[in-house]
Design an enzyme around this catalytic site. Structure first.
Site, PDB file in Angstrom:
ATOM      1  N   LYS A  76      45.260  36.373  53.745  1.00  0.00           N
ATOM      2  CA  LYS A  76      44.620  36.007  52.477  1.00  0.00           C
ATOM      3  C   LYS A  76      43.111  36.151  52.636  1.00  0.00           C
ATOM      4  CE  LYS A  76      43.985  32.301  49.161  1.00  0.00           C
ATOM      5  NZ  LYS A  76      44.448  31.007  48.681  1.00  0.00           N
ATOM      6  N   LYS A 100      47.215  39.092  50.158  1.00  0.00           N
ATOM      7  CA  LYS A 100      46.583  38.643  48.925  1.00  0.00           C
ATOM      8  C   LYS A 100      45.074  38.824  49.018  1.00  0.00           C
ATOM      9  CE  LYS A 100      45.897  34.387  46.415  1.00  0.00           C
ATOM     10  NZ  LYS A 100      46.013  32.962  46.428  1.00  0.00           N
TER      11      LYS A 100
HETATM   12  C1  PBG Z   1      44.237  28.462  46.718  1.00  0.00           C
HETATM   13  C2  PBG Z   1      44.852  29.564  45.950  1.00  0.00           C
HETATM   14  C3  PBG Z   1      44.132  30.548  45.271  1.00  0.00           C
HETATM   15  C4  PBG Z   1      45.061  31.376  44.668  1.00  0.00           C
HETATM   16  C5  PBG Z   1      46.330  30.911  44.979  1.00  0.00           C
HETATM   17  N1  PBG Z   1      46.181  29.784  45.794  1.00  0.00           N
HETATM   18  C6  PBG Z   1      42.692  30.738  45.040  1.00  0.00           C
HETATM   19  C7  PBG Z   1      41.739  30.450  46.084  1.00  0.00           C
HETATM   20  O1  PBG Z   1      41.995  30.671  47.276  1.00  0.00           O
HETATM   21  O2  PBG Z   1      40.684  29.985  45.697  1.00  0.00           O
HETATM   22  C8  PBG Z   1      44.674  32.568  43.834  1.00  0.00           C
HETATM   23  C9  PBG Z   1      45.693  33.174  42.976  1.00  0.00           C
HETATM   24  C10 PBG Z   1      45.141  34.060  41.928  1.00  0.00           C
HETATM   25  O3  PBG Z   1      43.934  34.377  41.874  1.00  0.00           O
HETATM   26  O4  PBG Z   1      45.950  34.490  41.087  1.00  0.00           O
HETATM   27  N2  PBG Z   1      45.054  27.701  47.505  1.00  0.00           N
END
Ligand code: PBG
Length: 338
Positions: A206, A260
């Site tokens: 991520k 992601k």
């Molecule tokens: C945070 C989390 C995020 C997303 C899913 N879980 C955002 C972040 O890390 O700030 C993003 C998902 C999206 O942008 O659709 N635990």
């Protein structure tokens, strides 16, 4: 044109790749990748209340829904064949604190939603997000001490959050926090509580991405987030590091891994899928959704075609499936086509 001129312009080619593209039936016959409704996971935003559905301004067509409204939508998605949903709460700001206490409350929004969904629609998989950002007053995924997100103390809370969600009926625990060692700790805690069959889908690779902006709008952390998440989420410049992260999570017991964001990281999806041959998911995140919708609303591209092409591209890159806000819409199109 005379016959002579005509034949002189004709190439003598053994290979003419266009032959296979000449008609729809032929294109279908040689198609390498397909998109199926079983490839789709639908992320859903939850709010308190009853009968509520609020539009998310930066994600046209996406709503924050109270549990009853979400359950009705999930029942429809299940009927279309969508295999699983992923839940994200927009927590009342008054319930957020420094320690994310509400994350461990069995009566929190996500836990109540799990129970309601399992009761109404036992055949759809429920994925719950393990991370503290919807629950902290500072919007970070972990505990903040001074200006540091402390790893091990955070993992201790995350394991309890995971067990709380498993007790509420979550089928898949999905840690999105990027703390070190959390997958192993969660696996151990789940097993100790008798949840051997609860799966773990780890957000293994991520990245610290600008494409999460609209999501933070949806869960209400965009205004509260202090600083950024670069001290725990990955540097977009790195690729080998993604393989190390995935390898650690698999060793620690992840059943499925995720990359992601999605489309800007298809190279990572490909490497992870080819290296580990483990179920590999891609998250088409909020900013990717917003870009396609914004362009479509301006008449700058054909939104439906762009949606289907983007989803197919994940499969072509090697993804087992895609988390996408388009899930129900794409499922309907696939159903009509099938
Ligand atoms: C945070 C989390 C995020 C997303 C899913 N879980 C955002 C972040 O890390 O700030 C993003 C998902 C999206 O942008 O659709 N635990």
């Amino acid at each position: 044109m005379t016959d002579r001129e005509n034949s002189s312009t004709r190439l003598s080619l053994v290979q003419r790749p266009r032959r296979n593209r000449k008609s729809d039936w032929s294109r279908r016959l040689v198609r390498e990748t397909t998109l199926d409704v079983s490839d789709l996971i639908w992320p859903i935003f939850l709010i308190e209340g009853e009968g509520r559905s609020e539009p998310v301004a930066s994600m046209p067509g996406v709503f924050r829904q109270s549990i009853d409204v979400a359950v009705a939508a999930i029942t429809e998605a299940a009927a279309l064949g969508v295999p699983a949903v992923a839940l994200f709460p927009n927590t009342d700001p008054r319930l957020r604190d420094e320690k994310a206490s509400i994350a461990l409350d069995p009566e929190n929004l996500v836990c109540r939603a799990c129970r309601a969904i399992k009761e109404a629609e036992p055949e759809i998989g429920v994925i719950t997000d393990v991370a503290l950002d919807p629950y902290t007053s500072h919007g970070h995924d972990g505990l903040l001490v001074g200006d540091e997100i402390v790893n091990d103390e955070t993992v201790a809370v995350l394991t309890r959050q995971a067990v709380t969600q498993a007790r509420a009926g979550s089928d898949i625990i999905a840690p999105s926090d990027m703390m070190d060692g959390r997958v192993g700790a969660i696996r151990t805690a789940l097993d100790a509580e008798g949840f051997q069959n609860v799966q773990i889908m780890s957000y293994a690779a991520k990245y610290a991405s600008a494409f999460y902006g609209p999501f933070r709008d949806a869960i209400g952390t965009n205004k509260t987030l202090r600083g950024d998440k670069r001290a725990y989420q990955m540097d977009p410049a790195n690729s080998d590091e993604a393989l190390r992260e995935v390898s650690l999570d698999l060793e620690q017991g992840a059943d499925m891994v995720m990359v992601k964001p999605g489309m800007p990281y298809l190279d990572i999806v490909r490497r992870v899928a080819e290296t580990f041959h483990a179920p590999t998911f891609a998250y088409q995140v909020s900013g990717e959704y917003a870009m396609i919708m914004a362009a479509a609303q301006n008449g700058w591209l054909d939104g439906e075609r762009a949606m289907m092409e983007s989803l197919l591209a994940f499969k072509r890159a090697g993804a087992s499936g895609v988390l996408t806000y388009f899930a129900p819409r794409a499922a309907r199109i696939l159903q009509d086509a099938g």
